[in-house]
Design a protein around this motif. Structure first.
Motif, PDB file in Angstrom:
ATOM      1  N   GLU A 100      -1.808  87.613  19.327  1.00 43.42           N
ATOM      2  CA  GLU A 100      -1.008  86.392  19.305  1.00 43.42           C
ATOM      3  C   GLU A 100      -1.006  85.753  17.916  1.00 43.42           C
ATOM      4  O   GLU A 100       0.036  85.286  17.439  1.00 43.42           O
ATOM      5  CB  GLU A 100      -1.538  85.396  20.344  1.00 43.42           C
ATOM      6  CG  GLU A 100      -1.291  85.821  21.772  1.00 43.42           C
ATOM      7  CD  GLU A 100      -2.009  84.940  22.794  1.00 43.42           C
ATOM      8  OE1 GLU A 100      -2.620  83.909  22.398  1.00 43.42           O
ATOM      9  OE2 GLU A 100      -1.967  85.272  23.995  1.00 43.42           O
ATOM     10  N   SER A 101      -2.151  85.739  17.258  1.00 40.50           N
ATOM     11  CA  SER A 101      -2.223  85.112  15.933  1.00 40.50           C
ATOM     12  C   SER A 101      -1.474  85.936  14.890  1.00 40.50           C
ATOM     13  O   SER A 101      -0.801  85.375  14.018  1.00 40.50           O
ATOM     14  CB  SER A 101      -3.672  84.871  15.521  1.00 40.50           C
ATOM     15  OG  SER A 101      -4.397  86.081  15.489  1.00 40.50           O
ATOM     16  N   ALA A 104       2.167  85.229  15.321  1.00 41.04           N
ATOM     17  CA  ALA A 104       2.511  83.931  14.750  1.00 41.04           C
ATOM     18  C   ALA A 104       2.688  84.030  13.238  1.00 41.04           C
ATOM     19  O   ALA A 104       3.605  83.436  12.667  1.00 41.04           O
ATOM     20  CB  ALA A 104       1.433  82.898  15.098  1.00 41.04           C
ATOM     21  N   ASN A 125       5.950  85.954  12.286  1.00 46.05           N
ATOM     22  CA  ASN A 125       7.191  85.246  12.634  1.00 46.05           C
ATOM     23  C   ASN A 125       7.331  83.899  11.929  1.00 46.05           C
ATOM     24  O   ASN A 125       8.273  83.166  12.210  1.00 46.05           O
ATOM     25  CB  ASN A 125       7.269  85.041  14.155  1.00 46.05           C
ATOM     26  CG  ASN A 125       7.436  86.355  14.881  1.00 46.05           C
ATOM     27  OD1 ASN A 125       8.187  87.218  14.439  1.00 46.05           O
ATOM     28  ND2 ASN A 125       6.716  86.530  15.974  1.00 46.05           N
ATOM     29  N   ASN A 126       6.407  83.577  11.022  1.00 48.69           N
ATOM     30  CA  ASN A 126       6.456  82.299  10.318  1.00 48.69           C
ATOM     31  C   ASN A 126       7.199  82.478   8.989  1.00 48.69           C
ATOM     32  O   ASN A 126       6.768  83.230   8.116  1.00 48.69           O
ATOM     33  CB  ASN A 126       5.041  81.777  10.079  1.00 48.69           C
ATOM     34  CG  ASN A 126       5.037  80.402   9.482  1.00 48.69           C
ATOM     35  OD1 ASN A 126       5.322  80.230   8.308  1.00 48.69           O
ATOM     36  ND2 ASN A 126       4.703  79.407  10.308  1.00 48.69           N
ATOM     37  N   LEU A 177      -0.262  77.047  11.012  1.00 53.74           N
ATOM     38  CA  LEU A 177       0.699  77.640  11.942  1.00 53.74           C
ATOM     39  C   LEU A 177       0.796  76.869  13.254  1.00 53.74           C
ATOM     40  O   LEU A 177       1.675  77.149  14.068  1.00 53.74           O
ATOM     41  CB  LEU A 177       0.333  79.106  12.218  1.00 53.74           C
ATOM     42  CG  LEU A 177       0.256  80.007  11.008  1.00 53.74           C
ATOM     43  CD1 LEU A 177      -0.153  81.411  11.415  1.00 53.74           C
ATOM     44  CD2 LEU A 177       1.548  80.048  10.244  1.00 53.74           C
ATOM     45  N   LYS A 201       4.373  72.153  14.189  1.00 62.41           N
ATOM     46  CA  LYS A 201       5.757  72.542  14.527  1.00 62.41           C
ATOM     47  C   LYS A 201       6.714  71.923  13.545  1.00 62.41           C
ATOM     48  O   LYS A 201       6.541  70.855  13.043  1.00 62.41           O
ATOM     49  CB  LYS A 201       6.101  72.100  15.959  1.00 62.41           C
ATOM     50  CG  LYS A 201       5.218  72.730  16.995  1.00 62.41           C
ATOM     51  CD  LYS A 201       5.536  74.183  17.164  1.00 62.41           C
ATOM     52  CE  LYS A 201       4.603  74.782  18.212  1.00 62.41           C
ATOM     53  NZ  LYS A 201       4.662  76.179  18.299  1.00 62.41           N
TER      54      LYS A 201
END
Length: 139
Positions: free
Chosen positions: A55-56, A59, A62-63, A136, A139
Motif C-alpha cells: 500500500e505504501s 501511494a 501514484n503521487n 503522502l 490530501k
C-alpha cells in the motif's frame, strides 16, 4: 639381512592436512554466507509481501509530486530496514524503504498500526537531493 631404515607410511591426516584445513574453513565460510543471505532474502520477502509495504509503495508510485522529484519509475533501492509485526488482524509497522527514480533517490518512512486494516500515522518520502519531506497522508 634386516632393513634398519624402515619408515612407516604417514597416515591420511599427515598426508592431506595442507589442503583439507583451508578447504574445510572455506566451506564453513561459504555455508555461513549462504545462511545469512537466505535469512536476509527471507526477511526481505516477508516485508515486501505485507499489505503495509504494498500500500505504501502504491501511494509513492501514484503521487505526482514524488514522481516529479524522483522521476519514473520509482523502485526500491537496497535493503529495507525496520520491522513489521502482525498477529491475526492486528499489528505494527515501522519501515524505512530506500527509493530510486530516474532523477534521484529518497527514503520512504512508513509507520502504521493494524486493527483490521492498516492505519498510517506516518507516510513520508525524504528526497535526498533537495532534503525535503513529502507527506503522502496530506490530501
Amino acid at each position: 639381512m634386516q632393513n634398519d631404515h624402515y619408515q612407516p607410511q604417514p597416515n591420511w591426516w599427515d598426508r592431506n592436512w595442507k589442503w583439507f584445513v583451508p578447504t574445510g574453513c572455506l566451506s564453513l565460510l561459504v555455508i555461513a554466507g549462504l545462511f545469512i543471505a537466505g535469512l536476509y532474502f527471507g526477511i526481505t520477502s516477508i516485508m515486501k509481501d505485507s499489505d503495509a509495504y504494498k500500500e505504501s509503495m502504491a501511494a509513492v508510485q501514484n503521487n505526482k509530486l514524488v514522481i516529479e522529484k524522483l522521476g519514473s519509475p520509482i523502485e526500491t533501492d537496497g535493503m529495507i530496514s525496520g520491522n513489521i509485526n502482525t498477529t491475526n488482524n492486528t499489528g505494527e509497522c515501522d519501515l524505512q524503504i530506500p527509493l530510486k527514480g530516474s532523477k534521484g533517490k529518497g527514503t520512504l518512512f512508513v509507520v502504521a498500526e493494524k486493527r483490521g486494516k492498516w492505519k498510517y500515522s506516518e507516510l513520508t518520502v525524504y528526497i535526498e537531493k533537495t532534503e525535503e519531506e513529502i507527506d503522502l497522508l496530506q490530501k
